[in-house]
Each structure stands twice: as structure tokens, then as C-alpha cells.
Design an enzyme around this catalytic site. Structure first.
Site, PDB file in Angstrom:
ATOM      1  N   ARG A  26      -0.041  16.650   7.654  1.00 51.69           N
ATOM      2  CA  ARG A  26       0.479  18.012   7.616  1.00 51.69           C
ATOM      3  C   ARG A  26       0.040  18.805   8.844  1.00 51.69           C
ATOM      4  O   ARG A  26       0.798  19.657   9.340  1.00 51.69           O
ATOM      5  CB  ARG A  26       0.033  18.684   6.319  1.00 51.69           C
ATOM      6  CG  ARG A  26       0.781  18.128   5.093  1.00 51.69           C
ATOM      7  CD  ARG A  26      -0.014  18.292   3.809  1.00 51.69           C
ATOM      8  NE  ARG A  26       0.745  17.858   2.643  1.00 51.69           N
ATOM      9  CZ  ARG A  26       0.859  16.583   2.238  1.00 51.69           C
ATOM     10  NH1 ARG A  26       0.281  15.615   2.940  1.00 51.69           N
ATOM     11  NH2 ARG A  26       1.547  16.285   1.156  1.00 51.69           N
ATOM     12  N   ASP A 321      -4.407   7.882  -6.614  1.00 55.56           N
ATOM     13  CA  ASP A 321      -4.729   6.876  -5.603  1.00 55.56           C
ATOM     14  C   ASP A 321      -6.042   6.160  -5.876  1.00 55.56           C
ATOM     15  O   ASP A 321      -6.289   5.072  -5.333  1.00 55.56           O
ATOM     16  CB  ASP A 321      -4.784   7.516  -4.216  1.00 55.56           C
ATOM     17  CG  ASP A 321      -3.402   7.864  -3.692  1.00 55.56           C
ATOM     18  OD1 ASP A 321      -2.425   7.222  -4.124  1.00 55.56           O
ATOM     19  OD2 ASP A 321      -3.295   8.777  -2.853  1.00 55.56           O
ATOM     20  N   ARG A 352       0.566  -1.350  -8.490  1.00 59.37           N
ATOM     21  CA  ARG A 352      -0.895  -1.268  -8.528  1.00 59.37           C
ATOM     22  C   ARG A 352      -1.468  -1.507  -9.918  1.00 59.37           C
ATOM     23  O   ARG A 352      -2.634  -1.892 -10.041  1.00 59.37           O
ATOM     24  CB  ARG A 352      -1.366   0.082  -7.973  1.00 59.37           C
ATOM     25  CG  ARG A 352      -1.273   0.139  -6.463  1.00 59.37           C
ATOM     26  CD  ARG A 352      -1.853   1.403  -5.879  1.00 59.37           C
ATOM     27  NE  ARG A 352      -1.721   1.385  -4.430  1.00 59.37           N
ATOM     28  CZ  ARG A 352      -1.749   2.466  -3.659  1.00 59.37           C
ATOM     29  NH1 ARG A 352      -1.914   3.662  -4.213  1.00 59.37           N
ATOM     30  NH2 ARG A 352      -1.612   2.357  -2.344  1.00 59.37           N
TER      31      ARG A 352
END
Length: 443
Positions: A26, A321, A352
Site C-alpha cells: 500500500r 494467514d 491450506r
């Protein structure tokens, strides 16, 4: 690449995770749209960085590596010359997001507002990940955007231009989707409002506000109106997700103490800290401070007696995550841990959920797979085995941490995947474990 990790007798030191990827991306993207120039330091390492910088350079943005400042050598620093909101150029080639979902989604939001034609694609893994969640709302704003098939797979072909602000309820809590719409909203007529079903990372809103955008957050609604941005220097804090591997290693190893310096402590990112504390981790935060609207702290973690917990609901966007490495912690904790509401893990760089379950089972953990998570019976005595990183940086690093705790020897195939977000991971694991890593250049 195969790495071999043996059980460490002692874990100690001060590993330094790379700069936060979300904030890094960003910082360069928004400064590229700003008036003026900015210095971005401690920019994230890894392949994802290459992807974001490459896409912005393909749009005519001048981004130069800085080796020294006036005071001292500069590590992972870049000088971004802002082009202002309307001076990007049509790319001469397909923009390549590599394996970076963040790059794909944020840059797509930017391209949707540009009065030219562009194509953005990625590697095989990224091209298999559905992009319909960003294609639908950007099309509603007025962009002509198209992907492959019903799921709008990349490459995405985009002819942007005249956008109109919309009010859009996100189908899932996603900082990447929210950010793509807010970036497009900087160019749109009227107000763009995003309504979240649960809190997600707020780095974009924080940085937009600091750079002068007309942005308002009254959760669950976040709004932006057409705005000009002013360049801002950013010192990026250490990546919270990268630090999570060291937190779990120190908490789970029976003889460990690690100090992880200047870790980002944004409340939307600290789900892993909250989860580990609930599990009983001995963890303290020191040197707490704030820089450019983002809090950070040194995190000190020591060997702990962990207990099973339930991880689900509102915390999931803040911990998504870190779930693979938290599942490792759960396999060593006392009691049962239930992880639910994590459907999004099925469409990351790997599945995952399946990859974590497979790896932990190979090491001797008791794990049952669920459609949206897993159930883990703690108290496992992990033993070294051959495991697969599945081309996924977070799976490969989770297995590396497990190898330093498990008895015997663990071999991780596809270990090079760690370079996506943490190129020095294996080197630092080698250091804090007193040399437990070998194979294909441990350092």
C-alpha cells in the site's frame, strides 16, 4: 529445494521478520498516485515485492532502490516519485502479479479507474484463484473488466475509465477486496462505501487518511470519495505474519526465548497474538510505539504450556494467514483445538487446510479435516518425517518450525516457497536453533 531440520536443543536469539507485506504494498501503490515523492523503508522482501514494483513500473511509475540515506545505510528502501492521480500510462505489456494475490487485487482496483486498456496476470497458482469477487463490484462501478470463465480467473482484461461510486456489501471479510474498491473509489464520482461482514485489516484506510484522502470509517461501513493524495514517507513495521512463526516456535519449544523486534501491532492483524495468549503463551510486548499511523512493538516469547482453544468467528479475518502455524501449536497444546469458519484457506497459494492437515499428520499429530477448518487433538509427540511445502510459503515455513520441535529429522520439499514472503527464513531458523537447518545452503 529440500531443507532438512533437526530438533533444536535450544531456541534463542532475535530474528527479524521482513517488512510487513500488506503495508509495503500500500505504501508504494498509494505514493505512486500521490503528489510529491516519498521514501519507503524496511519494504517487504520476497517475490511479492518484485510483482508489485514491476506492475507499478509498467504503469510508468519511477521507483528507485536507495542504498544510503543522509544518516546511514538504508536496508530495503525505495524512493517513489508520485505521478499524481491521472498520469499513469498504458502498459506496453501484460502486467505480472506473480504469485501475489495482494498485487493482483489492489492493482486491478487501480486499473479499473484508468482510461486505457490493460491486462494483468500471474503465475499458474494465481491464475487458478477466483477473481470474481473483485470483478463483480468493479464492473458495477463502471469498469469493463473480464476474466476467464465463471470464476473470472486471471488474466484479467480491463478497460477502465469513468467510474461511479457504489455501496457494496462484501460477501466475505477481505482486506484485499475492500482495498481494491477503495482505491477505485479515489477516482469515482460520488461516494464509494464498502460494508464489511466482519473486521478485516485496515491498513488502506489508515494510510489513505494519513495521505489526505476523504475517507471515513464507521464500521461496518468504510467510505471514500474522489480525493488527491499527498506523498508520505513510510517506515514499514515488521510483518506480523512472519513474526508468528517465531512466536509459535518459542512458545512450543521446551527451552526457548526469542525477541522479535519492531513487529506490526495493528489491531486488525494481531489475532495470532490474541490466540496464543488465550492458549497460555508467555508473551510480553515492549517498546510500543506508532509510526505513520501503524503501531509496533518488540515481542518477547518464552517456552510455554499451551492449551487448546476454539478459533472461529470474528477473529478469523485477523488470523487467517497464521492458521497453519497455529494448528502446529495446537497439536502440541493440551486438549482439543477447533478451527472453523476458515473456508478462505481453501483458495490460497495451496489448499491450506488440506496441506496443513497432511503435513501435521505425517509428523504424528492427530488432526481431522473439516470443510472450513480442522479439529486438532493436542499433546502430540511429533517425530521427524518427509513433508511437502506444496509450493506455499506459509506451509513450508510451518513445517520448518515443526522440524525444530519434532524429534529426529524433518525434510521439507519445496522449501524455496518461503522466498515469496520471507527470503531469509531458513537462514534465521538456522541461527536461532543453533544450526539445526541443513540442505541446499542453510545460510
Amino acid at each position: 529445494m529440500i531443507r532438512t531440520v533437526e530438533r533444536a536443543d535450544r531456541v534463542e536469539g532475535a530474528p527479524a521478520p521482513p517488512g510487513d507485506k500488506s503495508i509495503s504494498h500500500r505504501a508504494v501503490l498509494l505514493n505512486a498516485l500521490a503528489s510529491g515523492s516519498a521514501h519507503v523503508s524496511n519494504f517487504c522482501e520476497g517475490d511479492d515485492r518484485t510483482a508489485m514494483l514491476g506492475c507499478l513500473r509498467g504503469l510508468g511509475v519511477s521507483i528507485k532502490r536507495v542504498r544510503h540515506t543522509d544518516e546511514r545505510p538504508c536496508t530495503d528502501c525505495f524512493y517513489v516519485r508520485g505521478r499524481g492521480p491521472n498520469a499513469l500510462r498504458e502498459p506496453d505489456h501484460v502486467l505480472n502479479a506473480g504469485n501475489s494475490g495482494t498485487t493482483m487485487r489492489l492493482v486491478a482496483g487501480l486499473l479499473a479507474a484508468q482510461p486505457f486498456f490493460s491486462v494483468i496476470s500471474g503465475d499458474r497458482s494465481l491464475r487458478s484463484r477466483p477473481m470474481d469477487r473483485i470483478v463483480r463490484p468493479l464492473a458495477k462501478m463502471g469498469a469493463n473488466i473480464m476474466g476467464r470463465g465463471q470464476d473470472a480467473l486471471a488474466p484479467l482484461a480491463i478497460r477502465g475509465g469513468s467510474l461511479t461510486g457504489i455501496e457494496y456489501a462484501l460477501p466475505v471479510a477481505s482486506a484485499q477486496l475492500k482495498s481494491a474498491l477503495l482505491i477505485a473509489g479515489l477516482y469515482a464520482r460520488g461516494r464509494t462505501t464498502v460494508i464489511e461482514p466482519a473486521p478485516s485489516r485496515d491498513h488502506t484506510e489508515r494510510m489513505l487518511g494519513a495521505m489526505g484522502a476523504d475517507v471515513h470509517s464507521d464500521w461496518p461501513a468504510i467510505s471514500v470519495e474522489r480525493s488527491d493524495l499527498f506523498a508520505m514517507d513510510v517506515r514499514v513495521p515488521g510483518d506480523t505474519s512472519g513474526a508468528a512463526f517465531w512466536m509459535v516456535l518459542a512458545a512450543c519449544h521446551p527451552s526457548a526465548r526469542l525477541r522479535i523486534g519492531r513487529v506490526g501491532m495493528n489491531p486488525t492483524r494481531t489475532g495470532v497474538v490474541d490466540a496464543l495468549r488465550e492458549m497460555g503463551a508467555r508473551m510480553t510486548l515492549e517498546n510500543i510505539h506508532e509510526d505513520a499511523g501503524e503501531p509496533s512493538a518488540d515481542v518477547v516469547v518464552e517456552s510455554s504450556e499451551l492449551r487448546g482453544i476454539e478459533i472461529g468467528g470474528d477473529i478469523i479475518p485477523r488470523v487467517i494467514d497464521e492458521i497453519p502455524v497455529l494448528a502446529l501449536a495446537a497439536s502440541l497444546a493440551e486438549g482439543r483445538t477447533v478451527i472453523r469458519d476458515a473456508h478462505e484457506l481453501r483458495v490460497k497459494e495451496s489448499d491450506r487446510i488440506a496441506a496443513t492437515v497432511e503435513g501435521l499428520r505425517r509428523l504424528g499429530a492427530s488432526v481431522d479435516e473439516r470443510s472450513d477448518g480442522m479439529v486438532i487433538e493436542g499433546g502430540a509427540a511429533l517425530a521427524g518425517a518427509a513433508v511437502d511445502g506444496h509450493g506455499d510459503h506459509r506451509i513450508a515455513m510451518t513445517m520448518g518450525v515443526a522440524g525444530a520441535i519434532a524429534s529426529g529429522r524433518t525434510t521439507i520439499s519445496g522449501a524455496e516457497a518461503a522466498s515469496v514472503s520471507y527470503p531469509r527464513f531458513w537462514e534465521q531458523l538456522h541461527e536461532v536453533t543453533g544450526g539445526a537447518v541443513s540442505g541446499d545452503a542453510a545460510g
